[in-house]
Scaffold this active site. Sequence first.
Site, PDB file in Angstrom:
ATOM      1  CG  HIS A 169      -2.001  -0.923   1.294  1.00  0.00           C
ATOM      2  ND1 HIS A 169      -2.260  -1.731   2.374  1.00  0.00           N
ATOM      3  CD2 HIS A 169      -2.966  -1.199   0.393  1.00  0.00           C
ATOM      4  CE1 HIS A 169      -3.337  -2.463   2.135  1.00  0.00           C
ATOM      5  NE2 HIS A 169      -3.784  -2.164   0.934  1.00  0.00           N
ATOM      6  CB  CYS A 256      -3.325  -1.985   8.757  1.00  0.00           C
ATOM      7  SG  CYS A 256      -1.710  -1.728   8.094  1.00  0.00           S
TER       8      CYS A 256
HETATM    9  C1  CIR Z   1      -3.516  -7.650   3.304  1.00  0.00           C
HETATM   10  O1  CIR Z   1      -2.660  -8.132   2.553  1.00  0.00           O
HETATM   11  O2  CIR Z   1      -4.518  -7.103   2.876  1.00  0.00           O
HETATM   12  C2  CIR Z   1      -3.308  -7.737   4.794  1.00  0.00           C
HETATM   13  N1  CIR Z   1      -2.604  -8.943   5.083  1.00  0.00           N
HETATM   14  C3  CIR Z   1      -2.541  -6.540   5.306  1.00  0.00           C
HETATM   15  C4  CIR Z   1      -3.309  -5.268   5.159  1.00  0.00           C
HETATM   16  C5  CIR Z   1      -2.569  -4.091   5.688  1.00  0.00           C
HETATM   17  N2  CIR Z   1      -3.387  -2.936   5.624  1.00  0.00           N
HETATM   18  C6  CIR Z   1      -2.933  -1.713   5.495  1.00  0.00           C
HETATM   19  O3  CIR Z   1      -1.753  -1.500   5.323  1.00  0.00           O
HETATM   20  N3  CIR Z   1      -3.824  -0.714   5.507  1.00  0.00           N
END
Ligand code: CIR
Length: 270
Positions: A169, A256
């Site tokens: 991201h 996140c």
């Molecule tokens: C994913 O790959 O979607 C999750 N394992 C990690 C998401 C992390 N989210 C974020 O950075 N906003």
Amino acid sequence: MADPALACNFTHAITRAPGPEVTGGLRAADTGAPDLDAFLDHHAAYIAALRETGSQVVELPALPAFPDGVFVEDTALCLPEGAVVLRPGAPSRLGEAAQMAPVLARFFPEIRTIGNGFVEGGDLLWTGAEILAGRSARTDAAGIGELARLVAPWGHHVREVETPPGVLHFKTDCSLVGPGMVLATERLAASGPFEGYQVILTAEGEEAAANAIRFNELVLMPAGFPRTAARLAEAGCEVREIPNSEAAKLDGGMSCLSLRFTPPREGCPV
Ligand code: CIR
């Protein structure tokens, strides 16, 4: 809407507990499944730090059908005027957004929903002055265009930027750590998205420290990055290091794990 302080100060946050399903969460590289007990401990430390600032934290239960449900940030964008329910680009995460919508409705009289393309919250950096939206493997031009259209009537400008190749991201590599102040990896800063901002670079070898959050008086950052923590402290930030080894196995960091906002109307229930 151009008030950098608004993007640093919040009365509320929403989190979701990790459940046993978190061991099946998405990851770019497999360094082993997260340990649930450790994850729960780290999550509790994160929530305690949010609460320490006087904020209310709404703790939602785990969602057994969604291994990545703990990463609530990807489901919505909360702004002073209203909330936008997003459309995660990872197929296994698409349904998480609908789970968040009724929770947001308790706080936001106005909710808009992305219906085209894909956008994950990890690609959105709201700085108070603008919304930087990183195109990535999870967030596409159609989704960004839709977001821009939905938030324009609220006075927000969306600027499309690039997430570096191979980076999950946009905010994997940067954070807002103060009004007009960004923490970023050198590789992201070099691509030029932060003109007009004060930029603090992560120390060499500490790129994983870049995903932090400014939450009221605190900057929450993952533990274990002492040189970057020192740079933030030198810049005047009150740093709180939170253990993050288990979320990091799933490419998750500080931003996140919560949605952060101030409800637009008084007297909202928690
Ligand atoms: C994913 O790959 O979607 C999750 N394992 C990690 C998401 C992390 N989210 C974020 O950075 N906003």
